[in-house]
Motif scaffolding. Structure first.
Motif, PDB file in Angstrom:
ATOM      1  N   ILE A  64      38.390  34.011  41.287  1.00 41.99           N
ATOM      2  CA  ILE A  64      38.358  33.096  42.423  1.00 41.99           C
ATOM      3  C   ILE A  64      37.760  31.780  41.938  1.00 41.99           C
ATOM      4  N   TYR A  65      38.458  30.682  42.171  1.00 45.69           N
ATOM      5  CA  TYR A  65      38.025  29.369  41.704  1.00 45.69           C
ATOM      6  C   TYR A  65      37.392  28.593  42.851  1.00 45.69           C
ATOM      7  N   GLY A  66      36.134  28.207  42.673  1.00 39.30           N
ATOM      8  CA  GLY A  66      35.476  27.396  43.675  1.00 39.30           C
ATOM      9  C   GLY A  66      35.949  25.957  43.633  1.00 39.30           C
ATOM     10  N   SER A  67      35.643  25.221  44.701  1.00 44.88           N
ATOM     11  CA  SER A  67      36.090  23.828  44.794  1.00 44.88           C
ATOM     12  C   SER A  67      35.144  22.865  44.099  1.00 44.88           C
ATOM     13  N   LYS A  68      33.963  23.361  43.709  1.00 47.02           N
ATOM     14  CA  LYS A  68      32.972  22.501  43.061  1.00 47.02           C
ATOM     15  C   LYS A  68      32.498  23.170  41.771  1.00 47.02           C
ATOM     16  N   PRO A  69      31.973  22.391  40.831  1.00 47.33           N
ATOM     17  CA  PRO A  69      31.494  22.985  39.575  1.00 47.33           C
ATOM     18  C   PRO A  69      30.257  23.852  39.801  1.00 47.33           C
ATOM     19  N   GLY A  70      30.090  24.812  38.951  1.00 45.55           N
ATOM     20  CA  GLY A  70      28.939  25.715  39.046  1.00 45.55           C
ATOM     21  C   GLY A  70      29.095  26.850  38.064  1.00 45.55           C
ATOM     22  N   LYS A  71      28.225  27.834  38.156  1.00 45.31           N
ATOM     23  CA  LYS A  71      28.268  28.974  37.245  1.00 45.31           C
ATOM     24  C   LYS A  71      29.401  29.922  37.598  1.00 45.31           C
ATOM     25  N   THR A  72      29.773  30.721  36.616  1.00 40.47           N
ATOM     26  CA  THR A  72      30.766  31.764  36.838  1.00 40.47           C
ATOM     27  C   THR A  72      30.056  33.100  36.922  1.00 40.47           C
ATOM     28  N   ILE A  73      30.183  33.764  38.067  1.00 43.37           N
ATOM     29  CA  ILE A  73      29.462  35.008  38.348  1.00 43.37           C
ATOM     30  C   ILE A  73      30.447  36.165  38.345  1.00 43.37           C
ATOM     31  N   ALA A  74      30.147  37.206  37.604  1.00 41.32           N
ATOM     32  CA  ALA A  74      30.986  38.401  37.576  1.00 41.32           C
ATOM     33  C   ALA A  74      30.363  39.510  38.413  1.00 41.32           C
ATOM     34  N   LEU A  75      31.200  40.191  39.187  1.00 42.76           N
ATOM     35  CA  LEU A  75      30.798  41.360  39.966  1.00 42.76           C
ATOM     36  C   LEU A  75      31.665  42.521  39.504  1.00 42.76           C
ATOM     37  N   ARG A  76      31.056  43.676  39.281  1.00 44.73           N
ATOM     38  CA  ARG A  76      31.808  44.813  38.724  1.00 44.73           C
ATOM     39  C   ARG A  76      31.809  46.016  39.654  1.00 44.73           C
ATOM     40  N   ALA A  77      32.964  46.695  39.706  1.00 41.16           N
ATOM     41  CA  ALA A  77      33.098  47.983  40.397  1.00 41.16           C
ATOM     42  C   ALA A  77      33.963  48.888  39.526  1.00 41.16           C
ATOM     43  N   ASP A  78      33.582  50.156  39.403  1.00 39.50           N
ATOM     44  CA  ASP A  78      34.376  51.119  38.638  1.00 39.50           C
ATOM     45  C   ASP A  78      35.237  51.940  39.594  1.00 39.50           C
ATOM     46  N   PHE A  79      36.326  52.550  39.082  1.00 34.85           N
ATOM     47  CA  PHE A  79      37.245  53.214  40.020  1.00 34.85           C
ATOM     48  C   PHE A  79      37.822  54.536  39.535  1.00 34.85           C
ATOM     49  N   ASP A  80      37.262  55.151  38.498  1.00 33.54           N
ATOM     50  CA  ASP A  80      37.790  56.445  38.045  1.00 33.54           C
ATOM     51  C   ASP A  80      37.094  57.602  38.747  1.00 33.54           C
ATOM     52  N   ALA A  81      37.761  58.762  38.753  1.00 36.68           N
ATOM     53  CA  ALA A  81      37.244  59.971  39.392  1.00 36.68           C
ATOM     54  C   ALA A  81      36.821  60.987  38.329  1.00 36.68           C
ATOM     55  N   LEU A  82      36.469  62.195  38.791  1.00 31.06           N
ATOM     56  CA  LEU A  82      35.930  63.234  37.918  1.00 31.06           C
ATOM     57  C   LEU A  82      36.752  64.522  38.004  1.00 31.06           C
ATOM     58  N   PRO A  83      36.728  65.341  36.946  1.00 27.71           N
ATOM     59  CA  PRO A  83      37.450  66.623  36.972  1.00 27.71           C
ATOM     60  C   PRO A  83      36.659  67.694  37.722  1.00 27.71           C
ATOM     61  N   ILE A  84      36.537  67.509  39.039  1.00 25.64           N
ATOM     62  CA  ILE A  84      35.773  68.409  39.908  1.00 25.64           C
ATOM     63  C   ILE A  84      36.616  68.729  41.128  1.00 25.64           C
ATOM     64  N   GLN A  85      36.563  69.970  41.572  1.00 26.11           N
ATOM     65  CA  GLN A  85      37.312  70.376  42.775  1.00 26.11           C
ATOM     66  C   GLN A  85      36.558  69.915  44.024  1.00 26.11           C
TER      67      GLN A  85
END
Length: 404
Positions: A64-85
């Protein structure tokens, strides 16, 4: 502006729940998340966000590009599952036999998707850019983070934040810590080659079970006698397989386990000591062996300034949340650690426990679930962090008031 964002994210709560439950019904194992990856990319593109797919494998990166200069912030989310019933009796129970979201990654993904929508809808007010790290394969080393980094997901990023839902903590709690908050997680496999034979004639054999038992017992002494007691370490054997009959001495024995440490010097020492101990025991009892030690995720080490920013943002904007400092970090592993080896940032946990709805089981349990309102808590924390970085005048006041 932040108040407006909060109103918008609250209006998206039903969408968050819908996305989370869809993912819960349709889980995919680490490195196999083809449909999950497509869903994430498609949704981000539907919001009008620039998307790069197949990052380091099945990873998805939005920008996402902001309209003004500034820092670039990363946000992380993981999305894999597990071998569990999945053993829960809920309408959104996993449809895939033997696979389930038992660690909250479905919630992480739904949360970041909603945050992405709100931020992109308000990008004219952003100073700087937002990088959305939707990461595959957190649960299975070597993990997805390292491959995504090698594929450039952190290019241009100044700081990185990640969150994890925590079923062991009550809804409304936010867990934070400076420095190490999770352990380096390594694995090992040992195959002992002896000489099988009749149980009545042990003198004609090389007993692989007896040798394996000696090694299992002696490994405990590496931590208790070779490692500085002020530096935590764990060696655990979780698997020991040998033999098929009570009157037959097993030809081979196979052991597997995990090593958890915080300090790299301890990590190096344990690997070396294990190799020497196994070699010595096998030599004494005339056996041969194959020993494989695999380094997994490093320790997650949060940087001080970014953790201070997290704490002060929660205090200032979400006073109803209860901050809980991590005094003694746990021995669990987390591949968010790789991002923190390349950029400053912090990884925090958000309470999601609720006895009234049965959200009381530990992570990786077949009955695991969480209070979905924790997604909203997490989203508001992410938004408060972004608000901090687009309002430089807040930085001085917040950090000057920090007590950590």
């Amino acid at each position: 502006m932040l108040g407006k964002w909060y109103e918008e994210i609250e209006a998206m709560y039903d969408s968050m729940v819908e996305w989370r439950r869809h993912l819960h019904e349709n889980p995919e194992l680490s490195f196999q998340e083809v449909n999950t990856s497509k869903m994430i990319g498609d949704l981000l593109e539907s919001f009008g966000i620039e998307v790069k797919r197949n990052v380091g494998g099945n990873g998805v990166v939005g920008k996402i590009y902001g309209s003004k200069p500034g820092k670039t912030i990363a946000l992380r989310a993981d999305f894999d599952a597990l071998p569990i019933q999945d053993e829960k009796e809920v309408p959104f129970k996993s449809k895939i036999d033997g696979v389930m979201h038992a660690c909250g990654h479905d919630g992480h993904t739904a949360t970041l998707l909603a945050v992405a929508k709100v931020l992109n809808d308000n990008k004219e007010h952003l100073a700087g850019n937002i990088v959305l790290l939707h990461q595959h394969a957190e649960e299975l080393p070597p993990g997805g983070a390292i491959a995504m980094i090698e594929d450039g997901c952190l290019d241009g990023v100044d700081v990185v934040f990640g969150a994890h839902l925590a079923s062991g903590n009550a809804l409304g709690e936010v867990l934070y810590g400076v420095g190490p908050t999770s352990a380096a997680s390594d694995t090992f496999e040992l195959k002992i080659q002896g000489k099988g034979g009749h149980g009545a004639s042990p003198h004609q054999t090389i007993d692989s079970i007896a040798i394996g038992a000696q090694i299992a017992n002696q490994l405990k002494h590496i931590v208790s006698r070779r490692v500085n007691p002020q530096k935590p370490a764990v060696i655990s054997i979780g698997s020991f397989h040998a033999g098929n009959a009570g009157n037959v001495i097993a030809d081979t024995a196979e052991l597997a386990g995990t090593v958890r440490t915080f300090d790299e010097d301890v990590r190096d020492l344990i690997e070396k000591e294990m190799d020497e101990l196994i070699s010595g025991v096998c030599k004494v009892f005339h056996a041969t062996y194959e020993f494989n030690y695999t380094r997994g995720y490093p320790s997650t080490v949060n940087t001080k300034e970014e953790t201070e920013i997290l704490v002060e943002c929660v205090k200032a904007n979400l006073p109803e949340q209860k901050l809980v400092e991590i005094i003694k970090p746990g021995m669990g592993g987390e591949d968010f650690a790789y991002y923190l080896q390349h950029r400053p940032g912090t990884f925090f946990s958000v309470g999601a426990r609720n006895e009234e709805i049965g959200a009381v089981y530990p992570h990786h349990h077949p009955l695991f679930t969480f209070d979905e309102r924790a997604m909203l808590d997490t989203a508001k924390i992410f938004l408060s962090l972004i608000d901090f970085y687009i309002n430089p005048e807040k930085a001085g006041a917040l950090v000057e008031s920090s007590t950590i």
